[in-house]
Design a protein around this motif. Structure first.
Motif, PDB file in Angstrom:
ATOM      1  N   SER A 169      78.109  36.104  54.100  1.00 41.55           N
ATOM      2  CA  SER A 169      77.509  36.071  55.440  1.00 41.55           C
ATOM      3  C   SER A 169      77.986  34.849  56.213  1.00 41.55           C
ATOM      4  O   SER A 169      78.324  34.939  57.401  1.00 41.55           O
TER       5      SER A 169
ATOM      6  N   ARG B 155      76.150  36.885  48.400  1.00 40.91           N
ATOM      7  CA  ARG B 155      75.878  37.608  49.643  1.00 40.91           C
ATOM      8  C   ARG B 155      75.752  36.643  50.815  1.00 40.91           C
ATOM      9  O   ARG B 155      76.258  36.893  51.909  1.00 40.91           O
TER      10      ARG B 155
ATOM     11  N   GLU C  11      77.994  39.732  62.943  1.00 43.48           N
ATOM     12  CA  GLU C  11      77.558  40.564  61.822  1.00 43.48           C
ATOM     13  C   GLU C  11      77.796  39.783  60.534  1.00 43.48           C
ATOM     14  O   GLU C  11      78.904  39.260  60.326  1.00 43.48           O
ATOM     15  N   PRO C  12      76.809  39.681  59.687  1.00 38.98           N
ATOM     16  CA  PRO C  12      75.461  40.240  59.840  1.00 38.98           C
ATOM     17  C   PRO C  12      74.609  39.363  60.769  1.00 38.98           C
ATOM     18  O   PRO C  12      74.986  38.240  61.080  1.00 38.98           O
TER      19      PRO C  12
END
Length: 304
Positions: free
Chosen positions: A276, A272, A216-217
């Motif tokens: 990740s 972001r 995830e993600p």
């Protein structure tokens, strides 16, 4: 193709902008005193155009910069005007990729995630050729086009091997990449051996993301996140003092493959992708275990 601002050009622009602010003058006032347009000065400070060393000298004299600092900034200006090796290929490289190569050359480190092929910086030459040749199924690329792109890919790899400030490269490779046939068995075996060899270099960290773990993600596209030093030790960029570091935001480049235009993400999305990458790293194998997994795949799947 439009000129691509390098990290040096951006650093120079920020230095000149800060010097003007320290001089307590507006862009309009400085432009009028030098007989320039305000637009010219703005483009220089924002690295939207190349700048002549003579123009930088005029600005430094106007700002009454001391001789020591002036020498450092002029050295940076000289460095910013020098063309990188990639300029000889600018007529054949897509604009966004040319911009990426210019920035990659001046990055201090990079975090990458590979989803379908081994990252270009780690590719064996024959693996790179077979990867690029695959596009000919739907394009009109000539063999000369392919050879030029392979040449560019091999030149980029020099960043990992240069004696001074080699690029620190930390990559997560999805295990499917190591199992997917590119070319044939011999091509894949040589690629695995190259990965094992590169993993021994101190500035390169290779992590394998196993197929059998939940992640995830779920990130579908390959990406690379470039990081830049705020202040380097060499004379070309030693213009910022400790309390005045020039900081550059990380840059994320999304490789959407040869079928669609690659792109740079807006700065607001960069963090972001950093989060990740860190999340994926947390479930990837350790560097030592990754080497063992690559060796196992090479031995069991690709060796004769």
């Amino acid at each position: 193709m439009a000129a691509t601002p390098t990290a040096r050009q951006r650093r120079l622009g920020k230095e000149l902008h800060r010097l003007r602010e320290d001089f307590d003058a507006t862009a309009e006032e400085i432009a009028n005193r030098l007989g320039w347009s305000q637009a010219k000065l703005s483009r220089i400070e924002n690295a939207r155009i190349g700048v002549r060393v003579s123009d930088v000298r005029l600005l430094l004299e106007l700002y009454e910069v001391d001789e020591g600092r002036k020498g450092e900034i002029l050295a940076l200006a000289e460095a910013a005007t020098r063309r990188g090796w990639w300029h000889r290929y600018q007529q054949v490289l897509p604009e966004q990729f040319a911009k990426f190569v210019a920035l990659e050359a001046e990055a201090s480190s990079a975090l990458a995630y590979a989803t379908y092929t081994v990252p270009g910086l780690l590719q064996d030459e024959e693996y790179a050729r077979r990867t690029l040749e695959s596009a000919r199924a739907v394009t009109v690329d000539t063999q000369r086009d392919i050879s030029t792109r392979v040449e560019v890919r091999m030149r980029r790899q020099e960043l990992l091997l240069r004696k001074e400030n080699p690029l620190k490269f930390d990559v997560i490779i999805d295990e499917s990449v190591l199992l997917r046939t590119i070319g044939n068995r011999d091509v894949m075996r040589r690629q695995m051996l190259k990965l094992l060899s590169l993993a021994e270099l101190p500035e390169i960290t290779i992590r394998v993301l196993p197929l059998g773990v939940h992640r995830e993600p779920i990130v579908g596209e390959a990406f690379i996140l470039l990081k830049f030093r705020s202040t380097e030790d060499d004379a070309e960029s030693a213009v910022a003092e400790d309390e005045e570091d020039v900081n550059f935001s990380d840059v994320v480049y999304i490789d959407n493959s040869w079928m669609t235009a690659a792109e740079f993400l807006d700065e607001s999305l960069t963090e972001r992708y950093h989060r990740s990458w860190e999340a994926l790293r947390s479930v990837a194998l350790s560097p030592d275990d990754s080497v063992q997994r690559i060796y196992q795949i090479e031995r069991e799947r690709w060796s004769p």
